[in-house]
Design a protein around this motif. Sequence first.
Motif: not given
Length: 247
Positions: A167-194
């Motif tokens: 599910i995490v991979d799906q969420v990040y794919e959504i974020l990439l689509h938002l950036r690539n398709d909608r021109g969204m700029t994203l600032l994300v906090n995370e613990q996982s390096t992978t």
Amino acid sequence: MLQVQSVSIRYGRVTVVRDLSLTVARGELVCVLGQNGAGKSSVMAAVAGGIVPYRGNILFEQMPILARSPEYIARLGISFIPEGRRVFPELTVGENLLVGGTIGRGKPADDLNDIYAYFPRLKERHSAPARQLSGGEQQMLAIGRALMTHPTLMLIDEPSLGLAPRIVDQVYEILLHLRNDRGMTLLVNEQSTTRILRYADRIYVLRNGSIQLEGKTGMLRSGDAIQKAYFGFGEGGASMTADGRVA
């Protein structure tokens, strides 16, 4: 687009962020990487107007926004998805989305249809109370509600928290689509390096309230710089789990 300049934050007598500076350029996906208690959420809350730093400045599109209200900042085009999603559990999916539409700059009905086209699963659950959604569906709902405000910058605190890896991979794919398709700029906090090494354009590593390392993902993908900055190897023997978290 976003400039955080020498910001320090404290709660009472405890300083949790010290002289921190970071930038996010238009169209970037930038990650702040750090353990629990590193200060990541405090920085994001300061940008969103939830807390006021005692020192420093924050600019959005060259405009000072330090100490502005969350509503004012949202209307400028900054949307904040806090840790744990924080959807309204007793409201339906549709009602949760319309909450975001109250400060949006479009027509809520049209925006709702747009969100459902982007997230067909939410359309299927339109009349379901948010408490009945899975963790992944609630994350989609939180993102959809944020999109209802027509943001140009989206702040997302711990999007992988409590979610299965698939599910995490799906969420990040959504974020990439938002950036690539909608021109969204994203600032994300995370613990996982992978996943951050896979998806982010640039990384800031935060430990004990201070930036320990920053750079483009491609330059940090190899070597042990991130481990030294984040995991504190040589400072207590921290180790890394298979998904890139501290053990």
